[in-house]
Structures are given as C-alpha cells and as structure tokens.
Design an enzyme around this catalytic site. Structure first.
Site, PDB file in Angstrom:
ATOM      1  N   LYS A 213       0.833  -1.214   0.000  1.00  0.00           N
ATOM      2  CA  LYS A 213       0.000   0.000   0.000  1.00  0.00           C
ATOM      3  C   LYS A 213       0.868   1.265   0.000  1.00  0.00           C
ATOM      4  O   LYS A 213       0.627   2.212  -0.756  1.00  0.00           O
ATOM      5  CB  LYS A 213      -0.932  -0.016   1.213  1.00  0.00           C
ATOM      6  CG  LYS A 213      -1.655   1.277   1.491  1.00  0.00           C
ATOM      7  CD  LYS A 213      -2.594   1.663   0.347  1.00  0.00           C
ATOM      8  CE  LYS A 213      -2.987   3.115   0.383  1.00  0.00           C
ATOM      9  NZ  LYS A 213      -4.186   3.416   1.059  1.00  0.00           N
ATOM     10  N   CYS A 267      -3.339  10.982   1.856  1.00  0.00           N
ATOM     11  CA  CYS A 267      -2.728   9.689   1.516  1.00  0.00           C
ATOM     12  C   CYS A 267      -1.371   9.888   0.864  1.00  0.00           C
ATOM     13  O   CYS A 267      -0.336   9.586   1.446  1.00  0.00           O
ATOM     14  CB  CYS A 267      -3.655   8.932   0.578  1.00  0.00           C
ATOM     15  SG  CYS A 267      -5.348   8.911   1.141  1.00  0.00           S
TER      16      CYS A 267
HETATM   17  N1  SAJ Z   1      -2.453  14.769  -8.673  1.00  0.00           N
HETATM   18  C1  SAJ Z   1      -1.703  15.494  -9.562  1.00  0.00           C
HETATM   19  N2  SAJ Z   1      -1.520  14.966 -10.818  1.00  0.00           N
HETATM   20  C2  SAJ Z   1      -2.055  13.783 -11.199  1.00  0.00           C
HETATM   21  C3  SAJ Z   1      -2.819  13.053 -10.271  1.00  0.00           C
HETATM   22  C4  SAJ Z   1      -3.000  13.571  -9.007  1.00  0.00           C
HETATM   23  O1  SAJ Z   1      -1.196  16.583  -9.255  1.00  0.00           O
HETATM   24  O2  SAJ Z   1      -1.865  13.408 -12.343  1.00  0.00           O
HETATM   25  C5  SAJ Z   1      -2.650  15.293  -7.310  1.00  0.00           C
HETATM   26  C6  SAJ Z   1      -4.124  15.525  -6.969  1.00  0.00           C
HETATM   27  O3  SAJ Z   1      -4.553  16.784  -7.437  1.00  0.00           O
HETATM   28  C7  SAJ Z   1      -4.098  15.427  -5.469  1.00  0.00           C
HETATM   29  C8  SAJ Z   1      -3.031  14.380  -5.203  1.00  0.00           C
HETATM   30  O4  SAJ Z   1      -2.253  14.305  -6.376  1.00  0.00           O
HETATM   31  O5  SAJ Z   1      -3.703  16.650  -4.870  1.00  0.00           O
HETATM   32  C9  SAJ Z   1      -3.535  13.005  -4.842  1.00  0.00           C
HETATM   33  O6  SAJ Z   1      -4.690  12.682  -5.608  1.00  0.00           O
HETATM   34  P1  SAJ Z   1      -4.933  11.243  -6.251  1.00  0.00           P
HETATM   35  O7  SAJ Z   1      -6.210  11.292  -6.983  1.00  0.00           O
HETATM   36  O8  SAJ Z   1      -3.740  10.829  -7.019  1.00  0.00           O
HETATM   37  O9  SAJ Z   1      -4.974  10.257  -5.014  1.00  0.00           O
HETATM   38  P2  SAJ Z   1      -5.764  10.221  -3.611  1.00  0.00           P
HETATM   39  O10 SAJ Z   1      -4.831  10.752  -2.572  1.00  0.00           O
HETATM   40  O11 SAJ Z   1      -7.101  10.829  -3.689  1.00  0.00           O
HETATM   41  O12 SAJ Z   1      -5.939   8.642  -3.446  1.00  0.00           O
HETATM   42  C10 SAJ Z   1      -4.776   7.838  -3.418  1.00  0.00           C
HETATM   43  C11 SAJ Z   1      -4.974   6.651  -4.376  1.00  0.00           C
HETATM   44  N3  SAJ Z   1      -3.708   5.973  -4.561  1.00  0.00           N
HETATM   45  C12 SAJ Z   1      -3.245   5.628  -5.785  1.00  0.00           C
HETATM   46  O13 SAJ Z   1      -3.838   5.898  -6.798  1.00  0.00           O
HETATM   47  C13 SAJ Z   1      -1.972   4.880  -5.834  1.00  0.00           C
HETATM   48  C14 SAJ Z   1      -6.046   5.717  -3.819  1.00  0.00           C
HETATM   49  O14 SAJ Z   1      -6.152   4.553  -4.618  1.00  0.00           O
HETATM   50  C15 SAJ Z   1      -5.697   5.319  -2.379  1.00  0.00           C
HETATM   51  O15 SAJ Z   1      -6.688   4.464  -1.815  1.00  0.00           O
HETATM   52  C16 SAJ Z   1      -5.659   6.584  -1.559  1.00  0.00           C
HETATM   53  O16 SAJ Z   1      -4.587   7.403  -2.079  1.00  0.00           O
HETATM   54  C17 SAJ Z   1      -5.402   6.224  -0.111  1.00  0.00           C
HETATM   55  O17 SAJ Z   1      -6.373   6.206   0.653  1.00  0.00           O
HETATM   56  O18 SAJ Z   1      -4.281   5.895   0.234  1.00  0.00           O
END
Ligand code: SAJ
Length: 418
Positions: A213, A267
């Site tokens: 994870k 996360c």
């Molecule tokens: N972000 C970017 N660029 C991208 C993708 C995301 O800048 O291309 C930023 C988002 O705006 C945000 C942050 O990253 O600020 C995180 O967003 P996210 O959508 O990537 O992830 P989370 O934090 O909402 O959810 C993540 C997920 N992990 C993965 O995809 C590996 C989710 O599956 C997990 O369950 C969750 O963390 C968790 O609970 O750990």
C-alpha cells in the site's frame, strides 16, 4: 464460519470507514459503525452525511431504512472488527499511531474467541503485528496468532485502496491485497472480503501488504513529482508542458501523470513518509519526490505574487480549494495553502469559488477581504483568475469570460482557451 447473521463492526466512520460499513450492510450483514466523535454519530443517526462522496447521502438513507446499519460511540461485541481510523504523521513526519492505539484499546474489552480483526488503515510496516501485541497485553486470556500454537483470534491487514470520488465503485470492484499475521488469518480475511468484493483478493503476509500500500502511493507521488519537475523546466524554457506530456505519453512505454499545484490529500502526501521513517537512508528518491511536490506549491505562490506586482492586480479569483477535483476534502490541500498564503498578504479583494463547501475554512474566513462566491461572481469580479482545482464546474467556463483577464491555470484545463 461467517454468515449473513454475523455482526461486523467498522471502527472509524471517515472517508473510507463509512462507505465500507454501508457496502457491507447492503450485502446483508448486520453492521455497527463506531466513531468516538459524537457529532459524526449524531449526524449519521439522523441520516445526514458527515462528508461528501458521490451517492453517499442516498446510500446512507436507504441503508438506515433497512435496519442493517446502526451507529454507536462505543464498540459492541461482533464477529469482525474492521479498523479504519486515521494514521497521520507527527510534525517531524514520524507516523502517529495514537488513533489506532485508541481504537485497539476500545475494542479490546469486547473481543471474543474466533473474532476476525482487520486493519484497513494505511500503516507503517510492522503495524499489524503491533496491533496484535497491544491486544495481547490488554487481553491476557486470549491466545494471539503468530505467538501461540492455538490462537483464539484472527488478525489481518487489508489496506484500503479506494479513490476518493469513486469510493463505492472501487470498494467493490478493486482487487484487494490481504495479509494475515498467519496464513490462517489471511484465509479467514479473504473469505470475508470475497463475500462482498468482486475484485480478486490476493493473499500475502501482513508486512508485505503494509509495504504494498505504501509503495503504491509513493509510486504515484514520484510520478506526479516527475510531471511537476518537467512543468517547472518547461516554464523556464517557455515550452508548453501539457503538449510535452501529451505527446511523450504517446510512446508505448511512457505514462507521465499531470502536473498541478502540488500533491494534497491525506494519503499520497503522507504515506511516503512512512517508508522514509522505516528506512531513512534508503529513500533518497521518495524523499526528493516529496520535496519536489511541496516546492511546486511554493513556486505557484511566487508566480501569483509576481503577477500581482507586475500587472497591478486589484481583485483575485481562486477557483477550487479542495485537494483534487469534485470532492470537498481540504486536507493537506495545496490549493487551500496557495489561496490562504496569497490572500493573507493581499490588499485587494479575494474571491474564492469552491462549489463543494458551504463556508470558507478558518484560515481564509479570518481575512476580511476574502469571500466565498459563485463561479459567475468569481470570474466576473477578478482581474486575475487562478485555477487551483479542476472541478467539473470550471471546465466549461466560456472563452469570452476569460478574455482580457490574467489567468494562471495550474491544471491545464483552459489551455485551449487562451
Ligand atoms: N495529482 C496530480 N496529478 C495527477 C494526479 C494527481 O497533481 O496526475 C494530485 C491531486 O490533485 C491530489 C493528489 O495528487 O492533490 C492526490 O490525488 P490522487 O487522486 O492521485 O490520489 P488520492 O490521494 O485521492 O488517493 C490515493 C490513491 N492511490 C493511488 O492511486 C496509488 C487511492 O487509490 C488510495 O486508496 C488513496 O490514495 C489512499 O487512501 O491511500
């Protein structure tokens, strides 16, 4: 054996715990949701959602009507306990397990033989064994898995992996990684998850599940950091980063994520530090990614301030405060940090449009020059528009509305409008 008359308790009714409890109740189990926050318990009992997640309000109302779901401040005897409490870090980035420890202390008195205890909270490597050791000290009458030939209870880790905004779909459809303290614990937990998950359940050990994870989130953090670094290079070379990434991604083995104002949420901005804490000298890449993503936020603040000075900006509009699109979650949000930092030292008017919240958070509310407004008012009233979060409402702002305005689009959603 578990069956549909089994009682399942979900400890912690947050972004993951509450939807999990509802999904399980809708599969026919009797579910008790437990939370130490009486405000959350009262709200849920009156059918109100304490947080925003698509479909949550409707599913909550319908589940309450089915009498399969109740909420309580204190744990009750059950067959399965799913622990889904926050695992944040302390100021020095060291994991803070106080909520988990408290949850274990709270369930210890009501645990009985054959119970299955599942840790779903994202946790540093070794935490599931810690849970076992805490329980062992609190319940000297019970034999623990991994330390006794004839254990009385089962303990496993099955990290939640759902994406906020798509929680209900992913809770059911995602594969799960399930690691017990012993293979028997793993088997027991897998048979439980198989009763409501359509994704595959992969068996492993507790420690491996913990690191899987953490690695997933650290990987995503690294990929976003790479995109953010490229975006800063592009800015200095006057090249369009969105075009670079779009065309680079046409290569069959390249898949760069999107740059933005930084990485937020509870996360991805947190979990990589759990790996760093376990192996500080072996994690230069993971630590650098964290720094790059935090610096991106500071770089945007500098860029806005420079524009304010150079263009004599009187009114700024910030679009979006939540850490990512179409949710209300402000935790660790770079968008919020940017809006707060700039508005604290800005003399003109600050308009904030965040369609998913009803009032500004304290850090912005205290500024008399700052108001939460509609999209129309934000766009019409500002000379500088800063798009911070790519909510669906912002994607279709007509080009004519942006004409004559200064724009900083941190997500690249208006790139064809300029
Ligand atoms: N972000 C970017 N660029 C991208 C993708 C995301 O800048 O291309 C930023 C988002 O705006 C945000 C942050 O990253 O600020 C995180 O967003 P996210 O959508 O990537 O992830 P989370 O934090 O909402 O959810 C993540 C997920 N992990 C993965 O995809 C590996 C989710 O599956 C997990 O369950 C969750 O963390 C968790 O609970 O750990």
């Amino acid at each position: 054996m578990l069956n549909k008359s089994s009682i399942i308790s979900v400890i912690g009714l947050g972004y993951v715990g509450l939807p999990t409890a509802l999904v399980i109740a809708n599969r026919g189990y009797t579910v008790i949701g437990v939370d130490t926050n009486d405000k959350v318990v009262n709200q849920i009992n009156s059918g109100k959602v304490p947080l925003f997640e698509p479909d949550l309000d409707l599913i909550l109302k319908n589940t309450i009507k089915s009498y399969k779901f109740s909420v309580s401040l204190v744990p009750q005897p059950s067959d399965v306990f799913i622990i889904s409490v926050p695992t944040p870090f302390k100021k020095n980035k060291v994991p803070d397990l106080k909520y988990l420890r408290k949850a274990v202390q709270n369930i210890a008195p009501v645990i009985s033989k054959n119970n299955l205890i599942i840790l779903e909270s994202t946790s540093p490597v070794g935490t599931t064994e810690k849970v076992r050791d805490w329980l062992a000290r609190l319940r000297l009458d019970l034999n623990m898995p991994g330390t006794s030939e004839e254990p009385d209870i089962y303990i496993a880790h099955s990290p939640e992996r759902v994406l906020p905004g798509k929680v209900f779909k992913e809770l059911i459809e995602n594969d799960r990684v399930i690691g017990g303290i012993t293979p028997e614990c793993t088997g027991k937990a897998i048979s439980f998850y198989n009763s409501f998950v359509s994704g595959e359940c992969h068996a492993t050990s507790a420690k491996t599940a913990e690191l899987i994870k953490l690695s997933e989130n650290a990987f995503r953090d690294n990929n976003i950091a790479f995109a953010n670094e490229i975006s800063m290079i592009c800015e200095s070379l006057n090249v369009d980063v969105w075009e670079v990434i779009e065309l680079a991604n046409m290569h069959p083995r390249v898949d760069i994520l999107n740059p933005g104002p930084g990485v937020g949420g509870h996360c991805i901005a947190v979990d990589p530090w759990f790996i760093v804490d376990s192996a500080p000298h072996l994690t230069p890449l993971i630590q650098s990614a964290r720094k790059v993503n935090s610096n991106k936020c500071k770089t945007i603040i500098k860029k806005i301030r420079k524009k304010i000075r150079r263009e004599n900006i009187q009114n700024i509009g910030f679009l979006g405060l939540s850490y990512k699109a179409n949710i209300d979650d402000l935790r660790e949000s770079p968008s919020l940090q940017i809006a707060e930092t700039v508005s604290n030292k800005f003399d003109g008017k600050v308009f904030v449009c965040e369609p998913n919240i009803k009032q500004l958070p304290e850090g912005l509310k205290k500024n008399r020059n700052t108001a939460l407004v509609s999209l129309k008012k934000c766009v019409d009233g500002s000379d500088l528009l800063v798009l911070l979060t790519d909510h669906k409402e912002f994607l279709d702002v007509p080009f004519e509305k942006l004409k004559g305005k200064k724009v900083i689009d941190t997500r690249g959603v208006w790139r064809f409008k300029g």
